[in-house]
Design a protein around this motif. Structure first.
Motif, mmCIF file in Angstrom:
data_model
loop_
_atom_site.group_PDB
_atom_site.id
_atom_site.type_symbol
_atom_site.label_atom_id
_atom_site.label_comp_id
_atom_site.label_asym_id
_atom_site.label_seq_id
_atom_site.Cartn_x
_atom_site.Cartn_y
_atom_site.Cartn_z
ATOM 1 N N HIS A 96 -8.232 6.395 8.965
ATOM 2 C CA HIS A 96 -7.483 6.641 7.730
ATOM 3 C C HIS A 96 -8.330 6.242 6.538
ATOM 4 O O HIS A 96 -8.926 5.174 6.522
ATOM 5 N N HIS A 131 -8.078 5.702 2.395
ATOM 6 C CA HIS A 131 -7.139 5.581 1.278
ATOM 7 C C HIS A 131 -7.520 6.554 0.152
ATOM 8 O O HIS A 131 -8.684 6.937 0.025
ATOM 9 N N HIS A 141 0.855 -1.190 0.000
ATOM 10 C CA HIS A 141 0.000 0.000 0.000
ATOM 11 C C HIS A 141 0.887 1.235 0.000
ATOM 12 O O HIS A 141 1.890 1.269 0.701
ATOM 13 N N HIS A 181 0.695 4.607 1.209
ATOM 14 C CA HIS A 181 -0.134 5.378 2.137
ATOM 15 C C HIS A 181 -0.063 6.872 1.825
ATOM 16 O O HIS A 181 1.001 7.464 1.867
ATOM 17 N N GLY A 182 -1.237 7.448 1.526
ATOM 18 C CA GLY A 182 -1.349 8.894 1.323
ATOM 19 C C GLY A 182 -1.276 9.330 -0.127
ATOM 20 O O GLY A 182 -1.666 10.439 -0.452
HETATM 21 CU CU CU Z 1 -3.118 4.217 3.688
#
Ligand code: CU
Ligand code: C2O
Ligand code: CU
Length: 502
Positions: free
Chosen positions: A435, A437, A111, A113-114
């Motif tokens: 969070h 995605h 993944h 992230h961000g």
């Molecule tokens: Cu993430």
């Protein structure tokens, strides 16, 4: 869901105590004394891989690795043999290709992230499963207007995320700023924690530790125990700090130095903000401008109270997590890094150019409003709790809107091209850092108060028995992805939902 009874709590404590006695017997980390563990060495930077001509192409292998942590050999899991993995530097508009191979004995995936990239197919797809011995080719195409910032990568296979992160699988992604702030140097600081036993192996994690969210006994910066860094007075540094701990919140201070926050998760703030401390929930990043002053300063992570089951449960957790005060948020401050500023003063660092102004979704029409409730409860009888029909550690349910994660079910459907307002509520006694995605969130109310300047994050903390309201612009990228608690044990235990944008 029924609330915990006293009897169930006692049973939980008994279940955890045995596991803790085993896990706690051979711990080599006691407290303080970084030197005894080989601390005090020069802070290292992970290897840097940068894009060229719009492309960064690399192979990442997730595998068991032996690394030196402090004065000890440790058996961890790492990307390409190093902890953290390589730092990936890309630009807006670039294509990032990762040939990911799995040499672990459990399924995994990757993944980013961000990053604001497509969640479909071989993009940032959290539903991919790479079996042991297999590999998968990811391709992430960053839009031309992708915000700059500090992002990171880590495995995201439901049920294994916390274990694989705690074992050492993470690395930093930098999206270059088209108008960078002039600095003498940049440092990436990946903060992680882990617990090793006497043999240098990763310690067992007890079911109650998973329930609370494990906090490793050793806190590392770039895989090092309390390293040191040096600078001349009057220099400006940019620190890119990543909280890669599975559950630990970090309240960071660097007394004696001038600190300004120039970025939080995504983008750059229009103007840096003077700070004396900054708090990162798991998954958060900050960009700090450090204007150095003569003297020696220590980067300290103070404990953060992120709630507990209640006083009684907390007492049990202390016993299970390494003695009194060992529960989440109740420990001692941890020294992470020493910065020694000495020598001839450097010249003026020059002004910080203003960043672009931030989008404010409060000025835009809202298409839909939803409320999502994060909860913990006894979802089953004691038989299930004690490990009967469920996976290890599944002693209680971790839910969003009363449901545990199901990859097949679509929980939220949104329309591409619309702005939504989400109220995130928490009916449990512990904080949950939420969070989402692909799409960043703008925090509009926090702790019952309106937020003044636009505040964009990709992990937002929902305090115990509290709430937070965010707005999300689903401008582009159709597809299906997830949102979850970034206390990754909670995510693995079910606190994750799916979202489809069409
Ligand atoms: Cu993430
Ligand atoms: Cu950093 Cu879904 O994760
Ligand atoms: Cu949580």
């Amino acid at each position: 869901m029924s609330p915990l009874t006293r009897r169930q709590l006692l049973a939980l404590g008994a279940a955890g105590a045995g596991a803790a006695a085993v896990g706690g017997a051979g711990l080599w980390w006691t407290s303080g004394g970084g030197e005894a563990l080989g601390g005090g060495r020069e802070l290292l930077q992970p290897e840097v891989l940068s894009s060229r001509n719009g492309v960064l192409d690399l192979a990442l292998e997730a595998a068991p690795a032996q690394v030196r942590i402090g004065a000890r050999e440790a058996n961890v899991q790492a990307f390409n043999g190093s902890l953290p993995g390589p730092t990936l530097r890309v630009r807006p508009g670039d294509t990032l290709r990762v040939a990911m191979s799995n040499r672990l004995d459990a399924p995994t995936n990757l993944h980013v992230h961000g990053l604001h990239v497509s969640p479909e197919d071989n993009g940032d797809n959290p539903f991919v499963s790479i079996a042991p011995g297999e590999s998968f080719d990811y391709e992430y195409v960053l839009p031309q207007d992708h915000p700059p910032g500090t992002f990171w990568y880590h495995p995201h296979h439901h049920g294994h995320v916390a274990d694989q992160l705690a074992a050492g699988l993470y690395g930093t992604i930098v999206v270059e700023d088209p108008e960078p702030v002039p600095v003498a140097r940049e440092r990436v600081l990946v903060i992680s924690d882990l617990t090793l036993d006497g043999a240098g192996d990763l310690a067992e994690v007890s079911p109650p530790e998973r329930m609370m969210g494990r906090e490793g006994q050793t806190v590392l910066v770039n895989g090092q125990v309390r390293p040191g860094a040096t600078a001349a007075p009057g220099e400006r540094e940019l620190w890119r700090v990543v909280n890669a701990c599975p559950s630990r919140y970090l309240r960071l201070t660097l007394d004696g130095q001038d600190l300004r926050l120039s970025g939080h998760d995504i983008g750059r703030l229009p103007e840096p903000v003077e700070v004396t401390e900054v708090t990162l929930a798991p998954g958060n990043r900050v960009e700090l401008l450090v204007d150095t002053r003569e003297g020696t300063s220590t980067l300290v992570a103070a404990p953060v109270d992120r709630g507990s089951m209640d006083g009684m449960m907390n007492g049990m957790m202390d016993g299970m997590m390494g003695g009194p005060g060992g529960g989440p948020g109740s420990g001692e401050p941890v020294d992470l890094l020493t910065l020694e500023v000495a020598g001839d003063p450097a010249g003026e660092a020059g002004p910080v150019p203003a960043g672009p102004s931030l989008r404010d979704l409060r000025d835009e029409p809202v298409e839909a409003r939803r409320t999502l409730d994060f909860a913990m409860g006894m979802g089953m009888g004691m038989g299930g709790m004690m490990g009967g029909t469920r996976g290890p550690g599944q002693m209680m349910s971790f839910t969003i809107d009363g449901r545990e994660f199901d990859a097949e079910r679509t929980d939220q459907r949104v329309r591409v091209g619309t702005v939504e307002e989400w109220t995130l509520t928490n009916s449990s006694p512990m904080d949950h850092p939420m969070h989402l995605h692909v799409w960043p969130m703008q925090v509009v109310t926090d702790g019952g108060r309106d937020v003044s300047a636009p505040r964009w994050q990709d992990v937002v903390n929902i305090p115990a028995f509290g709430e937070i309201t965010v707005r999300v612009a689903f401008d582009d990228f159709a597809g299906r992805t997830v949102f979850h608690c970034h206390i990754l044990d909670h995510e693995d235990l079910g606190m994750m939902g799916t979202l489809e944008a069409r």
